[in-house]
Design a protein around this motif. Structure first.
Motif, PDB file in Angstrom:
ATOM      1  N   UNK A  13      11.706  -4.099   4.370  1.00 56.64           N
ATOM      2  CA  UNK A  13      12.851  -4.894   3.924  1.00 56.64           C
ATOM      3  C   UNK A  13      12.789  -6.308   4.500  1.00 56.64           C
ATOM      4  N   UNK A  14      12.453  -6.417   5.749  1.00 53.48           N
ATOM      5  CA  UNK A  14      12.345  -7.738   6.381  1.00 53.48           C
ATOM      6  C   UNK A  14      11.252  -8.562   5.708  1.00 53.48           C
ATOM      7  N   UNK A  15      10.121  -7.954   5.435  1.00 49.92           N
ATOM      8  CA  UNK A  15       9.020  -8.664   4.790  1.00 49.92           C
ATOM      9  C   UNK A  15       9.385  -9.070   3.370  1.00 49.92           C
ATOM     10  N   UNK A  16      10.005  -8.195   2.612  1.00 50.57           N
ATOM     11  CA  UNK A  16      10.332  -8.510   1.218  1.00 50.57           C
ATOM     12  C   UNK A  16      11.381  -9.610   1.132  1.00 50.57           C
ATOM     13  N   UNK A  17      12.331  -9.690   2.065  1.00 48.75           N
ATOM     14  CA  UNK A  17      13.322 -10.759   2.009  1.00 48.75           C
ATOM     15  C   UNK A  17      12.675 -12.114   2.283  1.00 48.75           C
ATOM     16  N   UNK A  18      11.658 -12.144   3.135  1.00 51.80           N
ATOM     17  CA  UNK A  18      10.932 -13.383   3.388  1.00 51.80           C
ATOM     18  C   UNK A  18      10.180 -13.824   2.145  1.00 51.80           C
ATOM     19  N   UNK A  19       9.544 -12.905   1.478  1.00 50.12           N
ATOM     20  CA  UNK A  19       8.807 -13.231   0.259  1.00 50.12           C
ATOM     21  C   UNK A  19       9.760 -13.740  -0.820  1.00 50.12           C
ATOM     22  N   UNK A  20      10.888 -13.068  -1.030  1.00 49.99           N
ATOM     23  CA  UNK A  20      11.823 -13.471  -2.068  1.00 49.99           C
ATOM     24  C   UNK A  20      12.502 -14.797  -1.759  1.00 49.99           C
ATOM     25  N   UNK A  21      12.610 -15.167  -0.485  1.00 50.82           N
ATOM     26  CA  UNK A  21      13.220 -16.442  -0.128  1.00 50.82           C
ATOM     27  C   UNK A  21      12.429 -17.607  -0.702  1.00 50.82           C
ATOM     28  N   UNK A  22      11.123 -17.456  -0.878  1.00 50.40           N
ATOM     29  CA  UNK A  22      10.275 -18.526  -1.373  1.00 50.40           C
ATOM     30  C   UNK A  22      10.024 -18.447  -2.868  1.00 50.40           C
ATOM     31  N   UNK A  23      10.384 -17.353  -3.490  1.00 51.79           N
ATOM     32  CA  UNK A  23       9.982 -17.099  -4.873  1.00 51.79           C
ATOM     33  C   UNK A  23      10.501 -18.136  -5.857  1.00 51.79           C
ATOM     34  N   UNK A  24      11.670 -18.736  -5.610  1.00 46.58           N
ATOM     35  CA  UNK A  24      12.251 -19.615  -6.612  1.00 46.58           C
ATOM     36  C   UNK A  24      11.884 -21.074  -6.498  1.00 46.58           C
ATOM     37  N   UNK A  25      11.239 -21.522  -5.433  1.00 50.11           N
ATOM     38  CA  UNK A  25      10.951 -22.934  -5.254  1.00 50.11           C
ATOM     39  C   UNK A  25       9.486 -23.216  -5.592  1.00 50.11           C
ATOM     40  N   UNK A  26       9.281 -24.266  -6.402  1.00 47.69           N
ATOM     41  CA  UNK A  26       7.906 -24.643  -6.732  1.00 47.69           C
ATOM     42  C   UNK A  26       7.849 -26.132  -7.061  1.00 47.69           C
ATOM     43  N   UNK A  27       6.669 -26.685  -6.911  1.00 44.92           N
ATOM     44  CA  UNK A  27       6.414 -28.055  -7.325  1.00 44.92           C
ATOM     45  C   UNK A  27       6.264 -28.038  -8.838  1.00 44.92           C
ATOM     46  N   UNK A  28       7.197 -28.684  -9.530  1.00 42.79           N
ATOM     47  CA  UNK A  28       7.152 -28.690 -10.996  1.00 42.79           C
ATOM     48  C   UNK A  28       6.137 -29.676 -11.536  1.00 42.79           C
ATOM     49  N   UNK A  29       6.083 -30.863 -10.922  1.00 42.00           N
ATOM     50  CA  UNK A  29       5.139 -31.864 -11.402  1.00 42.00           C
ATOM     51  C   UNK A  29       4.832 -32.866 -10.295  1.00 42.00           C
ATOM     52  N   UNK A  30       3.737 -33.553 -10.484  1.00 38.94           N
ATOM     53  CA  UNK A  30       3.355 -34.607  -9.551  1.00 38.94           C
ATOM     54  C   UNK A  30       2.753 -35.753 -10.353  1.00 38.94           C
ATOM     55  N   UNK A  31       2.840 -36.927  -9.772  1.00 38.36           N
ATOM     56  CA  UNK A  31       2.209 -38.100 -10.351  1.00 38.36           C
ATOM     57  C   UNK A  31       1.444 -38.777  -9.242  1.00 38.36           C
ATOM     58  N   UNK A  32       0.145 -38.813  -9.278  1.00 42.97           N
ATOM     59  CA  UNK A  32      -0.758 -38.284 -10.294  1.00 42.97           C
ATOM     60  C   UNK A  32      -0.696 -36.757 -10.374  1.00 42.97           C
ATOM     61  N   UNK A  33      -1.065 -36.249 -11.512  1.00 41.65           N
ATOM     62  CA  UNK A  33      -1.072 -34.805 -11.727  1.00 41.65           C
ATOM     63  C   UNK A  33      -2.254 -34.175 -10.989  1.00 41.65           C
ATOM     64  N   UNK A  34      -2.142 -32.891 -10.720  1.00 37.11           N
ATOM     65  CA  UNK A  34      -3.232 -32.154 -10.088  1.00 37.11           C
ATOM     66  C   UNK A  34      -4.493 -32.253 -10.948  1.00 37.11           C
ATOM     67  N   UNK A  35      -5.608 -32.546 -10.312  1.00 36.62           N
ATOM     68  CA  UNK A  35      -6.917 -32.673 -10.960  1.00 36.62           C
ATOM     69  C   UNK A  35      -7.030 -33.845 -11.930  1.00 36.62           C
TER      70      UNK A  35
END
Length: 117
Positions: A13-35
Motif C-alpha cells: 500500500x505504501x509503495x502503490x500510493x507513492x507510484x500513484x502520486x506521480x501518475x498524473x503529472x507529465x511534461x506535455x510539451x517543450x520548446x525546442x521539442x524532444x529530438x
C-alpha cells in the motif's frame, strides 16, 4: 504467517500510493521539442506541464556536459508554463534536465534533447 501478510500488505500500500502520486503529472510539451533538429538556434526554452508544478531545477548542457547559463531560478509558486530567453547556442547537441515538485511534495525529473545544426 498473519504478521507477514500484514507487513506485506502495508508495504504494498505504501509503495502503490507513492507510484500513484506521480501518475498524473507529465511534461506535455517543450520548446525546442524532444529530438528536434533545428537549422537555427532557439531563442527560448519553454516547458509546459499538464498540471501546476514547482520547478526546482533546470539545466541545459552541451554534448560535453558543459552547462549553458540562461537565468534559471527555482520557482516559489506552482505553474504549468515556464519560459526563459536563451543565449546564442552553437551548433551542437544539447540536453535539458528538469526536476519538479508536485503538489504532494514528491520530486520528479526528466530530460530531453535537441540538436542545433
Amino acid at each position: 504467517m498473519k504478521t507477514l501478510i500484514k507487513f506485506l500488505t502495508v508495504i504494498s500500500l505504501a509503495f502503490s500510493s507513492t507510484v500513484f502520486a506521480h501518475a498524473g503529472i507529465k511534461l506535455e510539451s517543450s520548446l525546442p521539442a524532444n529530438n528536434a533538429m533545428l537549422m537555427e538556434a532557439p531563442q527560448e526554452l519553454s516547458l509546459t506541464f499538464n498540471k501546476g508544478v514547482r520547478l526546482v531545477k533546470v539545466s541545459l548542457k552541451n554534448k560535453q556536459g558543459k552547462k549553458v547559463k540562461f537565468g534559471f531560478k527555482p520557482s516559489k509558486q506552482a505553474s504549468q508554463n515556464y519560459t526563459w530567453k536563451l543565449p546564442k547556442l552553437s551548433p551542437e547537441n544539447y540536453v535539458v534536465d528538469w526536476v519538479i515538485l508536485g503538489s504532494d511534495g514528491h520530486k520528479m525529473h526528466g530530460k530531453f534533447g535537441f540538436m542545433v545544426h
